[in-house]
Design an enzyme around this catalytic site. Structure first.
Site, PDB file in Angstrom:
ATOM      1  N   GLU A 145      43.153  29.351  46.273  1.00 43.68           N
ATOM      2  CA  GLU A 145      42.701  30.649  46.798  1.00 43.68           C
ATOM      3  C   GLU A 145      42.091  30.518  48.199  1.00 43.68           C
ATOM      4  O   GLU A 145      40.929  30.843  48.446  1.00 43.68           O
ATOM      5  CB  GLU A 145      41.735  31.298  45.808  1.00 43.68           C
ATOM      6  CG  GLU A 145      42.375  31.417  44.433  1.00 43.68           C
ATOM      7  CD  GLU A 145      41.636  32.296  43.458  1.00 43.68           C
ATOM      8  OE1 GLU A 145      42.289  32.997  42.690  1.00 43.68           O
ATOM      9  OE2 GLU A 145      40.399  32.276  43.459  1.00 43.68           O
ATOM     10  N   GLU A 340      48.776  31.943  39.051  1.00 41.83           N
ATOM     11  CA  GLU A 340      47.677  32.352  38.154  1.00 41.83           C
ATOM     12  C   GLU A 340      47.913  33.804  37.812  1.00 41.83           C
ATOM     13  O   GLU A 340      48.040  34.634  38.716  1.00 41.83           O
ATOM     14  CB  GLU A 340      46.314  32.256  38.829  1.00 41.83           C
ATOM     15  CG  GLU A 340      45.735  30.893  38.956  1.00 41.83           C
ATOM     16  CD  GLU A 340      44.299  30.923  39.490  1.00 41.83           C
ATOM     17  OE1 GLU A 340      43.557  31.877  39.191  1.00 41.83           O
ATOM     18  OE2 GLU A 340      43.948  29.984  40.216  1.00 41.83           O
TER      19      GLU A 340
HETATM   20  C1  BG6 Z   1      40.685  32.351  40.053  1.00 44.90           C
HETATM   21  C2  BG6 Z   1      40.232  30.930  40.057  1.00 44.90           C
HETATM   22  O1  BG6 Z   1      39.891  33.014  40.974  1.00 44.90           O
HETATM   23  O2  BG6 Z   1      40.523  33.128  38.921  1.00 44.90           O
HETATM   24  C3  BG6 Z   1      39.894  30.364  38.705  1.00 44.90           C
HETATM   25  O3  BG6 Z   1      41.177  30.116  40.695  1.00 44.90           O
HETATM   26  C4  BG6 Z   1      39.281  31.419  37.813  1.00 44.90           C
HETATM   27  O4  BG6 Z   1      39.055  29.261  38.886  1.00 44.90           O
HETATM   28  C5  BG6 Z   1      40.288  32.538  37.653  1.00 44.90           C
HETATM   29  O5  BG6 Z   1      38.889  30.934  36.559  1.00 44.90           O
HETATM   30  C6  BG6 Z   1      39.862  33.656  36.734  1.00 44.90           C
HETATM   31  O6  BG6 Z   1      38.624  34.168  37.125  1.00 44.90           O
HETATM   32  P1  BG6 Z   1      37.417  34.216  36.104  1.00 44.90           P
HETATM   33  O7  BG6 Z   1      36.235  34.586  36.925  1.00 44.90           O
HETATM   34  O8  BG6 Z   1      37.760  35.272  35.114  1.00 44.90           O
HETATM   35  O9  BG6 Z   1      37.330  32.876  35.505  1.00 44.90           O
END
Ligand code: BG6
Length: 442
Positions: A145, A340
């Site tokens: 990110e 992701e």
């Molecule tokens: C992304 C990150 O921002 O989102 C992860 O790369 C993170 O590390 C994922 O876990 C989901 O966000 P969250 O805050 O729900 O864990």
């Protein structure tokens, strides 16, 4: 740090995640889902589910305990073993070199990526990992990110621990150092290996809050600063003209040195990867246009009442996913790779019944359909689709009550229980979807 645990074992040095001094809720990171001690069961579950790629981070402070200087062979061996076991199961590894966990020694001595010394140390570490693994690992990401380093909360990601109120100069400088590091490592891979390197964005689809021209223009501004500025480097090797105009207008000192232009020029990427979870609105009335445009997104952020949301107010918007894929590809013409995607949900297994996570199935079904629409209607070149946290892991807040997994890990907020792995309903659904390479979404 969201999977490994073993925070102080095997010669690992501390990272900013391992100390309250750096303001983290450190408890669950220390054990996470304990993959350092045992990942076989998880890899078997992945294989049985028909997953054919797995992305993980090499923890910088596990392989270079102080962040610079001596390498820790025991740490490197851990990743060698992981890569071997993935390959053995037919699962292609993707390595990310930095997922926010700056070695504590470098945070304390230099304030992380605010310093050019840390950029240089990171490049040394990155090159060593590329030398060690690129014959077996084809897909590489430098920064998780990466655009988050160009925001007012950059301190959180870049290992800046002395203060939180960053000036414009500090945000620009931190970001510039990371972009140079990306470019140097991209050039190194291209010059020396047969492997691919991707840029990586935290991508939130942003819509104007009203039909007013100003809202529309400010959405453009935010996109240009938060996303396109990086993509221009990935695609063409230079920053955005608009961003550079702001540097002149505001007399920003971003730590620019002679030669930086050439470094960026050679630092293109082979694909653009990104995380996508949600969309939101931008409300121009809340934006102070006399401030730097890197601050607009935080100022103008507004939730869209019309969209369904999870408990954490993350709006569910599969159309926004198609929009992101299509816009990124059409503008920059690099293959895109969502690495992701998923939905966080509070779940507590009763010890007997299967967790019925239809909300998760619906989320992934709609998003995979959106991805197929981007490919087959809009002509987007998509390399693959990686879900986030398909085996439950602690969320970025530091505990595991926000879960993304199709496999439940029996551990609740600072109480590790026995960490038993339990299949959720979505596991069986995904298995079918992956067996058909996304054809069967029912
Ligand atoms: C992304 C990150 O921002 O989102 C992860 O790369 C993170 O590390 C994922 O876990 C989901 O966000 P969250 O805050 O729900 O864990």
């Amino acid at each position: 740090m969201q999977t490994e645990g073993a925070w102080n074992e095997g010669g690992k040095g501390p990272s900013v995640y391992d100390t309250d001094k750096a303001g983290r809720k450190a408890i669950d990171w220390k054990i996470a889902i304990d993959n350092y001690h045992d990942f076989d069961e998880d890899l078997d579950l992945m294989k049985a589910m028909n997953m054919n790629m797995y992305r993980f981070q090499i923890s910088w402070s596990r392989v270079v305990p102080d962040g610079d200087g001596k390498f820790n062979e025991e740490g490197i061996q851990f990743y060698e073993h992981l890569v071997e076991e993935l390959v053995k199961r037919g699962i292609e590894p993707m390595i990310c070199l930095y997922h926010f966990d700056m070695p504590l020694a470098l945070a304390e001595k230099y304030d992380g990526f605010l310093s050019r010394e840390v950029k240089d140390a990171f490049v040394r570490y990155g090159k060593a990992m590329i030398d060690r693994f690129a014959d077996k690992v084809k897909y590489w990401i430098v920064f998780n990110e990466h655009n988050l380093y160009f925001t007012p909360t950059a301190y959180h990601y870049a290992g800046i621990i002395s203060h939180n109120e960053l000036t414009d100069n500090e945000i620009y400088t931190t970001f510039h150092h990371t972009m140079l590091a990306h470019a140097e490592l991209a050039a190194y891979i291209h010059e020396t290996k047969d492997a691919l390197i991707g840029g990586m964005l935290a991508y939130t689809q942003i819509y104007p809050a009203t039909k007013l021209p100003l809202d529309n223009f400010l959405v453009h501004k935010v996109n240009e600063f938060n996303y396109w500025n990086l993509c221009l480097v990935y695609s063409f090797g230079h920053y955005s003209k608009e961003v550079m105009q702001e540097v002149i207008n505001r007399r920003i000192d971003m730590g620019w040195q002679t030669g930086d232009e050439m470094i960026l020029k050679k630092g293109g990427a082979d694909f653009i990867s990104f995380s996508y979870y949600r969309s939101h609105l931008l409300d121009g009335t809340k934006i102070d246009e006399t401030s730097s445009a890197i601050r607009y997104l935080n100022q103008g952020f507004l939730l869209d009442d019309a969209l369904p949301k999870n408990e954490w107010d993350w709006a569910i918007d599969a159309e926004g996913f198609r929009y992101s894929l299509t816009e990124l590809y059409s503008r920059f013409r690099l293959p895109v790779f969502p690495i992701e995607n998923g939905i966080g949900w509070r779940e507590d297994w009763d010890g007997i019944n299967e967790i019925n996570d239809d909300y998760r199935i619906n989320y992934h079904r709609d998003h995979i359909q959106a991805l197929k629409d981007a490919m087959f209607i809009d002509g987007v070149e998509v390399l693959g689709y990686l879900g986030w946290g398909l085996i439950d892991i602690p969320a970025s807040s530091g505990n595991i009550d926000k879960r993304y997994g199709v496999v439940y890990v029996d551990s609740i907020k600072h109480d590790q229980r026995d960490m038993k792995r339990v299949l959720k309903k979505s596991y069986h659904w995904f298995k079918k979807v992956l067996a058909s390479n996304g054809d069967d979404l029912e």
